[in-house]
Enzyme design. Structure first.
Site, mmCIF file in Angstrom:
data_model
loop_
_atom_site.group_PDB
_atom_site.id
_atom_site.type_symbol
_atom_site.label_atom_id
_atom_site.label_comp_id
_atom_site.label_asym_id
_atom_site.label_seq_id
_atom_site.Cartn_x
_atom_site.Cartn_y
_atom_site.Cartn_z
ATOM 1 N N ARG A 60 0.834 -1.201 0.000
ATOM 2 C CA ARG A 60 0.000 0.000 0.000
ATOM 3 C C ARG A 60 0.871 1.255 0.000
ATOM 4 O O ARG A 60 2.025 1.229 0.410
ATOM 5 C CB ARG A 60 -0.908 0.031 1.231
ATOM 6 C CG ARG A 60 -2.009 -0.997 1.253
ATOM 7 C CD ARG A 60 -2.836 -0.858 2.513
ATOM 8 N NE ARG A 60 -2.017 -0.891 3.717
ATOM 9 C CZ ARG A 60 -1.618 0.187 4.390
ATOM 10 N NH1 ARG A 60 -1.987 1.399 3.985
ATOM 11 N NH2 ARG A 60 -0.874 0.070 5.466
ATOM 12 N N LYS A 201 -8.287 -2.933 1.358
ATOM 13 C CA LYS A 201 -8.206 -1.930 2.419
ATOM 14 C C LYS A 201 -9.082 -0.717 2.143
ATOM 15 O O LYS A 201 -9.483 -0.005 3.071
ATOM 16 C CB LYS A 201 -6.751 -1.508 2.638
ATOM 17 C CG LYS A 201 -5.874 -2.622 3.203
ATOM 18 C CD LYS A 201 -6.423 -3.197 4.511
ATOM 19 C CE LYS A 201 -5.482 -4.235 5.105
ATOM 20 N NZ LYS A 201 -6.048 -4.902 6.304
ATOM 21 N N HIS A 221 -9.546 -4.468 13.216
ATOM 22 C CA HIS A 221 -8.474 -5.083 12.430
ATOM 23 C C HIS A 221 -7.903 -6.217 13.280
ATOM 24 O O HIS A 221 -6.994 -6.015 14.078
ATOM 25 C CB HIS A 221 -7.405 -4.033 12.116
ATOM 26 C CG HIS A 221 -6.328 -4.533 11.203
ATOM 27 N ND1 HIS A 221 -5.042 -4.066 11.257
ATOM 28 C CD2 HIS A 221 -6.349 -5.455 10.215
ATOM 29 C CE1 HIS A 221 -4.307 -4.681 10.347
ATOM 30 N NE2 HIS A 221 -5.077 -5.524 9.705
ATOM 31 N N SER A 239 1.637 -6.505 11.983
ATOM 32 C CA SER A 239 2.394 -7.501 11.217
ATOM 33 C C SER A 239 3.562 -8.035 12.033
ATOM 34 O O SER A 239 4.307 -7.274 12.669
ATOM 35 C CB SER A 239 2.917 -6.855 9.932
ATOM 36 O OG SER A 239 3.666 -7.773 9.183
ATOM 37 N N LYS A 243 -0.677 -12.787 14.731
ATOM 38 C CA LYS A 243 -2.148 -12.732 14.661
ATOM 39 C C LYS A 243 -2.730 -13.930 13.905
ATOM 40 O O LYS A 243 -3.652 -14.589 14.372
ATOM 41 C CB LYS A 243 -2.566 -11.415 14.007
ATOM 42 C CG LYS A 243 -4.045 -11.198 13.822
ATOM 43 C CD LYS A 243 -4.354 -9.725 13.590
ATOM 44 C CE LYS A 243 -3.666 -9.155 12.396
ATOM 45 N NZ LYS A 243 -4.374 -9.426 11.138
ATOM 46 N N THR A 244 -2.174 -14.208 12.729
ATOM 47 C CA THR A 244 -2.669 -15.330 11.920
ATOM 48 C C THR A 244 -2.300 -16.660 12.555
ATOM 49 O O THR A 244 -3.128 -17.579 12.652
ATOM 50 C CB THR A 244 -2.109 -15.244 10.486
ATOM 51 O OG1 THR A 244 -2.546 -14.020 9.891
ATOM 52 C CG2 THR A 244 -2.598 -16.410 9.640
ATOM 53 N N ASP A 258 -8.535 -11.268 9.556
ATOM 54 C CA ASP A 258 -8.054 -9.890 9.422
ATOM 55 C C ASP A 258 -9.044 -8.785 9.769
ATOM 56 O O ASP A 258 -8.660 -7.807 10.385
ATOM 57 C CB ASP A 258 -7.558 -9.672 7.992
ATOM 58 C CG ASP A 258 -6.607 -8.495 7.871
ATOM 59 O OD1 ASP A 258 -5.782 -8.299 8.771
ATOM 60 O OD2 ASP A 258 -6.680 -7.783 6.856
ATOM 61 N N ARG A 322 2.783 -12.112 -0.862
ATOM 62 C CA ARG A 322 1.431 -12.387 -0.360
ATOM 63 C C ARG A 322 0.766 -13.515 -1.117
ATOM 64 O O ARG A 322 1.143 -13.856 -2.241
ATOM 65 C CB ARG A 322 0.560 -11.138 -0.536
ATOM 66 C CG ARG A 322 0.952 -9.947 0.318
ATOM 67 C CD ARG A 322 0.245 -9.970 1.631
ATOM 68 N NE ARG A 322 0.594 -8.848 2.491
ATOM 69 C CZ ARG A 322 0.001 -8.605 3.654
ATOM 70 N NH1 ARG A 322 -0.976 -9.393 4.073
ATOM 71 N NH2 ARG A 322 0.362 -7.591 4.395
#
Length: 531
Positions: A60, A201, A221, A239, A243-244, A258, A322
């Site tokens: 981004r 996003k 988020h 990041s 989290k994942t 997410d 990604r």
């Protein structure tokens, strides 16, 4: 009106001003995959997944994200270096130029929706210049049924033109690329960049305005999962904090990885229909669920391919490699992507200073303070010029996507904590025994054991000790975790060095929070560490 390939569905785009004669509507994932490969825009790797290169932008571009300042947004949006204002007339002019550009192109259109809870559903039409961008929309958003498509009425439109280059001098942009939200016209206008994350996003940012302002619902988020007893857990984290990884629990069903909403009915719903995971250094042993999901239907972005195989260790294109895939590529998912009865929230931070406890319990005020702060740390090597740990704060664990002032979201979280009786835990997945370079990374098995203990109520009856600087409650015992690991000061050989480092980190928290102090209530301010 044009007919889509291998389909009888048709779509009319004249209301947008688009006059293209080549419009493909609602193509299947395989059709879009095949077109991408046939036209040389991507390749198929040995796993059957599609691999593409997003071009100039592999992430981004926050400085090129704008919100049109109009009657809807002017008094609601927190105008800042994150939420940059855009003139409505300049938007209209730029929109017309993009439409003229797209009218000369072969286009791919998809109707989909965001928000798995029907009470909050947002219908979206995606108009894409590139087939793989449209395939990304198929992966990341929820698909209407055949019957729903018959009378589908889009509320928002994503217009995505990677090949269109703006002229900053005449168009009001900063550079040739842009991502602009217009809440009056309900359009996300994206140009000059092929990075698909701008699509995802853009809608997330729109929902972060729509849900709290118009629906009194907290957007988050975060990742979320649900246990066998129907209890929902929420995981916030920037990041690299886990989290994942930590929300992927074989004993719990994944709601999403997410973006979620938390309703007044005390339910949590996924915004999306897919996952968009980092794959740098991915391995089958480390992330088996993600590794297994890379199959036909998945899109790999900016990875290095050698003889048909992806080299996940190669970051020569970008660190931000990604993969996007439909959520049903994951086996253990919550069928309707909605969870009830949130019981636990985990704030994940990779504290490279080695100061924060591996697990601590927060009061509502502390929870709001840490939520608004959104702390983690950057370590040496993650960015040019970083040679030692640096504090990193991102409000609400997602500042680039939050149009309102962070305290608005913090106040909503505090209120939901009180009404639902949820427990909030701060989890340090970073360093122990010293800072980065001296100490060691927290063991994943210990972090998992602490989260499991919290989820199963095993930390409800143990003794707690209050941290002398951060005032957070540290459990003094936890099943399957050595007691000495729980108290960070005890893991340091030099206790005075720990105290000094803790004071430095506390000051960083307080300095960062000065931006929010005048908007924060007394309860939130009490959540600050001592200096």
């Amino acid at each position: 009106m044009a007919t889509s390939q291998n389909s009888t569905k048709t779509i009319e785009l004249s209301k947008y001003g688009i006059t293209s004669k080549q419009i493909h509507y609602q193509l299947s994932s395989k059709e879009l995959h095949d077109i991408t490969v046939k036209t040389g825009q991507g390749v198929e790797v040995n796993s059957g997944a599609l691999a593409v290169n997003t071009g100039e932008f592999t992430g981004r571009s926050p400085k090129d994200r704008f919100i049109v300042k109009d009657d809807i947004t002017k008094d609601e949006v927190w105008w800042s270096d994150i939420n940059l204002e855009f003139n409505p007339d300049q938007f209209d002019s730029l929109y017309d130029k993009v439409i003229d550009y797209l009218s000369q192109k072969e286009l791919y259109v998809r109707d989909a929706y965001a928000c798995a809870d029907d009470n909050y559903r947002l219908n979206i039409r995606h108009i894409n210049e590139l087939p793989w961008s449209n395939m990304f929309a198929y992966n990341m958003f929820l698909s209407p049924s055949e019957e729903e498509l018959n009378d589908f009425q889009p509320e928002w439109t994503v217009i995505n033109a990677p090949g269109f280059m703006a002229n900053p001098e005449t168009d009001g942009t900063r550079a040739h690329n842009f991502a602009i939200l217009n809440f009056t016209r309900k359009i996300a206008l994206i140009g000059g960049t092929g990075y698909t994350g701008e699509i995802k996003k853009g809608i997330f940012s729109a929902l972060n305005f729509i849900l709290p302002v118009m629906k009194n619902t907290l957007p988050m988020h975060c990742s979320a999962n649900v246990g066998k007893q129907g209890d929902t857990a929420i995981f916030f984290g920037l990041s690299g904090t886990g989290k994942t990884t930590l929300s992927a629990d074989p004993n719990r069903r994944l709601i999403g990885d997410d973006e979620h909403g938390w309703t007044n009915e005390n339910t949590v719903f996924n915004f999306e229909g897919g996952c968009y995971a980092k794959v740098i250094d991915l391995s089958k042993d480390k992330e088996p669920d993600i590794y297994k999901a890379i199959k036909p239907g998945a899109i790999l972005e900016n990875v290095v391919i050698k003889n048909g195989e992806v080299d996940f260790m190669d970051s020569s294109i970008t660190q931000n490699t990604r993969v996007s895939y439909p959520i049903d590529h994951i086996d253990n998912i919550q069928p309707n992507l909605v969870g009830k009865n949130p019981k636990h929230i985990f704030f994940l931070t990779a504290d490279a200073f080695g100061v924060l406890p591996p697990i601590s319990k927060l009061t509502p005020g502390q929870a709001a303070y840490h939520f608004i702060s959104g702390y983690t740390a950057k370590v040496a090597g993650t960015e040019a010029g970083i040679t030692e740990p640096v504090p990193s704060f991102s409000a609400c664990f997602g500042a680039p996507f939050m149009p309102l002032h962070p305290t608005r979201y913090g106040d909503m979280l505090s209120q939901k904590m009180k009404t639902s009786g949820v427990n909030v835990w701060l989890i340090n997945t970073g360093w122990t025994g010293g800072p980065y370079g001296t100490g060691s990374r927290m063991k994943l098995k210990h972090t998992r054991a602490m989260i499991t203990a919290a989820l199963e109520g095993q930390l409800d009856q143990v003794n707690y000790k209050t941290h002398s600087i951060f005032n957070i409650a540290i459990p003094q015992s936890c099943p399957n975790v050595p007691n000495e690991v729980l108290n960070p000061r005890e893991t340091w050989k030099d206790k005075e060095a720990y105290d000094a480092k803790a004071k430095i980190l506390a000051k960083s928290f307080r300095d960062n929070f000065k931006t929010f102090e005048e908007y924060a209530g007394a309860e939130i301010l009490k959540g600050a560490p001592k200096v």
